[in-house]
Design an enzyme around this catalytic site. Structure first.
Site, short mmCIF file in Angstrom:
data_model
loop_
_atom_site.label_atom_id
_atom_site.label_comp_id
_atom_site.label_asym_id
_atom_site.label_seq_id
_atom_site.Cartn_x
_atom_site.Cartn_y
_atom_site.Cartn_z
N SER A 82 47.71 17.88 37.40
CA SER A 82 46.64 18.78 37.83
C SER A 82 47.07 19.46 39.13
O SER A 82 48.20 19.29 39.57
CB SER A 82 45.33 18.01 37.99
OG SER A 82 45.54 16.89 38.79
N GLU A 113 49.61 33.81 39.63
CA GLU A 113 49.03 34.02 38.30
C GLU A 113 47.52 33.92 38.36
O GLU A 113 46.96 33.35 39.29
CB GLU A 113 49.53 32.91 37.34
CG GLU A 113 51.03 32.86 37.24
CD GLU A 113 51.52 31.69 36.38
OE1 GLU A 113 50.68 30.98 35.79
OE2 GLU A 113 52.73 31.52 36.32
N LYS A 115 44.12 32.20 37.29
CA LYS A 115 43.75 30.85 36.85
C LYS A 115 42.70 31.02 35.76
O LYS A 115 41.51 31.24 36.03
CB LYS A 115 43.20 30.04 38.03
CG LYS A 115 43.00 28.58 37.69
CD LYS A 115 42.73 27.78 38.96
CE LYS A 115 42.61 26.30 38.69
NZ LYS A 115 41.59 25.96 37.72
N ASP A 117 40.05 30.38 33.07
CA ASP A 117 39.03 29.33 33.01
C ASP A 117 38.77 28.92 31.56
O ASP A 117 37.85 29.38 30.91
CB ASP A 117 37.73 29.84 33.66
CG ASP A 117 36.83 28.69 34.05
OD1 ASP A 117 37.25 27.52 33.94
OD2 ASP A 117 35.69 28.96 34.46
N TYR A 227 51.53 29.41 30.20
CA TYR A 227 51.87 29.56 31.62
C TYR A 227 52.89 28.55 32.16
O TYR A 227 53.22 28.58 33.34
CB TYR A 227 50.63 29.57 32.51
CG TYR A 227 49.67 28.41 32.30
CD1 TYR A 227 50.06 27.10 32.49
CD2 TYR A 227 48.36 28.65 31.92
CE1 TYR A 227 49.18 26.05 32.31
CE2 TYR A 227 47.46 27.61 31.73
CZ TYR A 227 47.89 26.31 31.93
OH TYR A 227 47.02 25.29 31.74
N LYS A 315 40.79 28.97 44.85
CA LYS A 315 39.54 29.14 44.12
C LYS A 315 38.71 30.24 44.78
O LYS A 315 38.59 30.27 46.00
CB LYS A 315 38.73 27.82 44.14
CG LYS A 315 39.45 26.64 43.48
CD LYS A 315 39.52 26.77 41.97
CE LYS A 315 38.30 26.29 41.26
NZ LYS A 315 38.16 24.90 41.02
N CYS A 409 -2.67 18.81 51.26
CA CYS A 409 -1.84 18.52 50.09
C CYS A 409 -2.33 19.38 48.92
O CYS A 409 -3.54 19.43 48.67
CB CYS A 409 -1.97 17.04 49.75
SG CYS A 409 -1.26 16.63 48.14
N CYS A 412 -4.11 16.56 46.31
CA CYS A 412 -5.31 15.78 46.65
C CYS A 412 -6.09 16.35 47.83
O CYS A 412 -7.15 15.84 48.19
CB CYS A 412 -4.93 14.34 46.93
SG CYS A 412 -4.04 14.14 48.48
N CYS A 427 2.01 14.39 52.63
CA CYS A 427 0.64 14.05 52.25
C CYS A 427 0.52 12.55 52.54
O CYS A 427 1.28 11.76 51.98
CB CYS A 427 0.43 14.33 50.77
SG CYS A 427 -0.99 13.43 50.10
N CYS A 432 -2.77 9.65 46.34
CA CYS A 432 -2.58 11.04 45.86
C CYS A 432 -1.97 11.03 44.45
O CYS A 432 -0.94 10.39 44.21
CB CYS A 432 -1.67 11.80 46.82
SG CYS A 432 -1.09 13.38 46.18
#
Ligand code: IVH
Length: 674
Positions: A82, A113, A115, A117, A227, A315, A409, A412, A427, A432
């Protein structure tokens, strides 16, 4: 007579091969599908009657309409590594510094190059003929997807001889992708047919390549760019650039935008230029790849772990989009915290439609000065929830009023309070119903009690109808209670009750997490449960005792002790025990956990754990989570859709367990060895 059959079979094979070639390679079919199918059916029929005449190269034995039962695995002759990532020019410069230092010269160049996806694959040609196509898998072992690969028209089934140099063995690595226009078309057709659309072209390509029926793959119009070389019997050039030229001469598709760059400034300029230009391509790229060109220099640079030092990915920044706030909701969380959430005009971002974005808290909202009708710039990186970057003040519609921070709130109507840190408003009402619903959702959630079929809308109904006022009430529900609800049949009601019943004996750590004690997540719950061994011990523990446990800090220790001292929660826990909830106690551990000293490999997706959670659970129990199966692996935990690691485990005779067995081991009740 037998001779006639042989002749007929040979003729049929010749015809079928010819039409396969016309269709797949030359894209120029000469006969209708029906005629083709008739030839094929006749050949299959004759081969079935004369099994001795079946040969491995018969068209019936390669792609055809026979769905596979599963994919075989392929060990890559050369591992598929990787890449490390960079995100800006400075990081690219730092990469170049490292290269220069290690090569001890300035005499080197780069290839830059796109990349692509998609999905990495390795194609193996022997004597010019495509013999296999495999996915990357874990880099060492991938899935054999040859029959699907063969349907990709851009991939030659045999290499062109050209100048006569066809290597005996040539592995070409590259990316299978789906052109964006065809992805849009595919999703349109799927939506019309009532099927779920793919989230993005990469998922569509991966999903299509992993279909067991190659005929469906063939209809998905995948494409390919080569590639990199993998295993080769002879060199195709001294450097990458010339190797790619050689690839092209052999008939392999190579991306046309590959360039050589003399120095890092040229590399950076090229990378930056593509962040805009990429929008004009009919395929998606998620960055650029920068590679040291010369192979002898690559050898000097070598690799660290799983990534070579001669190559780096750049990236592109996370995608951003502008959209308008239609309204703002205020949500009540399980501990009473109020969160403003923006409802947006739906917008496409990184392959998904974004309709809502959290505004985090009212301080942040005021800092951004967000108003209904405002245009926002939002950003989404990977799977993360979209983030609001900026409010376009110049596009604010006239008369847009500032959003008024609620004083009560929304559920409630209790007056709100600021929390200790002064960031959130809460709250304070423990009764509640908004909080109760969120607490119940969490309690029943996957990482906690995992009560199947007790979803959001059912919880709303149960609370709104006054049937459930606390966790224990769930266990008092009857079939009559449920069938009286709207849209709830007898069968569904029974399934809900079954799900609730099953949850009674979840492991202690799940129960502990489900209670929603402040600061206690599943990871801490596992540590606590492993150390204390029972709910009774936990209820009785003093803060000092808890704090003495490794990884439990004073704040958490105090929060837990305070929870169990609180009469309200004492009643709640007693009530849960009274309705039959029996959290499964952990066996007391010696030597640090039920997985002490064990190496575990996980493959496939699990129902109760994300990847991160399972790794943490293994670690917490004293084990080691590893990513590849070897003789040192103690066992493989296989979930849904396990990958090639499962096959490898079987090859090596390593014990394979399922998720339930894993949970039993975690909780100290392993019966998998029985
Ligand atoms: S070279 C040692 N070149 O990116 C690395 N990879 O994030 C060899 N990818 O798994 C790969 N376009 O699937 C290389 N032009 C390109 C690429 C490319 C896309 C993918 C590839 C790899 C992933 C790493």
């Amino acid at each position: 007579m037998a001779g006639d059959v042989e002749k007929r079979i040979a003729w049929l094979r010749g015809e079928i091969r010819k039409h396969d070639h016309l269709y797949y390679v030359l894209s120029a079919p000469q006969i209708a599908d029906q005629q083709y199918d008739a030839l094929f059916a006749e050949l299959k029929q004759l081969e079935a009657e004369h099994p001795k005449l079946v040969t491995p190269d018969s068209p019936t034995q390669r792609v055809s309409g026979q769905p596979l039962e599963g994919f075989a695995t392929v060990r890559h002759a050369v591992p598929m590594l990787s890449m490390d990532n960079t995100y800006n020019a400075d990081e690219l410069k730092a990469f170049d510094e490292r290269v220069r230092k290690q090569l001890d010269t300035t005499d080197y160049d780069y290839v830059v190059e796109l990349k692509i996806d998609g999905l990495a694959v390795s194609l193996r040609y022997e004597n010019g003929v495509l013999v296999s196509g495999a996915t990357r898998g874990d880099g060492e072992v991938g899935d054999d997807v040859t029959s699907n690969i063969r349907t990709i028209k851009a991939i030659p089934l045999s290499l062109l001889a050209g100048d006569g140099r066809v290597p005996a063995v040539l592995e070409a690595r590259g990316e299978v992708y789906m052109p964006t226009s065809l992805f849009v078309e595919l999703n349109r057709a799927r939506t019309e047919a009532g099927e779920a659309p793919f989230a993005n072209p990469r998922n569509a390509a991966a999903g299509s390549l992993k279909l067991l029926d190659a005929r469906i793959t063939a209809s998905r119009s995948l494409s390919f760019f080569a590639y990199a070389p993998g295993d080769v019997s002879e060199s195709l050039g001294d450097d990458h650039y010339h190797t790619l030229e050689h690839f092209q001469a052999l008939g392999l598709p190579v991306n046309p935008h590959i360039v050589r760059a003399g120095d890092i400034d040229e590399v950076i300029a090229t990378c930056l230029s593509w962040s805009q230009k990429r929008l004009d391509l009919d395929y998606q790229i998620d960055g650029m790849v920068v590679k040291v060109n010369r192979f002898d220099q690559r050898d000097i640079l070598g690799a660290t772990g799983r990534a070579p030092r001669w190559c780096i990915a750049y990236k592109f920044p996370a995608e951003r989009a502008a959209t308008v706030i239609e309204s703002i909701d205020v949500q009540v969380g399980k501990s009473g915290i109020l969160t403003p959430v923006a409802n947006l005009v739906p917008v496409q971002l990184s392959g998904t439609t974004v309709k809502r974005a959290s505004l985090h808290n009212f301080d942040e909202m005021q800092r951004l000065n967000v108003r209904i009708g405002d245009t926002l710039l939002i950003e989404k990186a990977g799977e993360i929830i979209p983030k609001v970057l900026e409010v376009k003040r110049d596009q604010r519609p006239e008369g847009a009023e500032p959003f008024v921070v609620p004083q009560t709130c929304p559920v409630c109507e209790s007056p709100v309070v600021k929390d200790e840190a002064g960031v959130h408003i809460r709250c304070p009402n423990p009764h509640c119903l908004g909080q109760l619903k969120e607490r119940l959702r969490y309690f029943a959630g996957r990482g906690q009690m995992d009560i199947e079929r007790l979803g959001t809308s059912l919880i709303d109904q149960l609370v709104d109808n006054g049937l459930v006022k606390n966790f224990a009430d769930l266990y008092r529900l009857t079939i009559e209670d449920l069938t009286a609800l709207e849209r709830m049949g007898d069968k569904s009601a029974r399934n809900v009750l079954d799900g609730i019943e099953v949850s009674k004996t979840r492991p202690l750590w799940r129960f502990l997490t489900a209670l929603g004690i402040r600061h206690v997540g599943s990871q801490s719950a596992q540590i606590l449960s492993a150390h204390l061994g029972s709910l009774e011990a936990l209820r009785a523990a003093e803060p000092e005792e808890l704090e003495a446990i490794d990884q439990i800090g004073p704040v958490m220790a105090e929060s837990i002790a305070a929870y169990f001292r609180n009469p309200r929660y004492q009643v709640l826990v007693d009530d849960l025990l009274a309705v039959g909830v029996r959290p499964q106690a952990e066996a007391r551990r010696q030597g640090g956990g039920t997985l002490a000293g064990k190496t575990i490999v996980v493959t496939g997706s699990l129902e109760h754990f994300t990847r991160q959670q399972v790794q943490q659970a293994i670690k917490t129990a004293g084990g080691k989570a590893s990513s590849s199966v070897s003789k040192k692996t103690d066992f493989v935990l296989a979930g849904e859709d396990p990958g090639s690691k499962l096959d490898r485990a079987r090859q090596l005779g390593i014990k394979v367990i399922n998720e339930q067995q894993f949970e039993e081991i975690l909780s100290g009740e392993d019966r998998s060895g029985d």
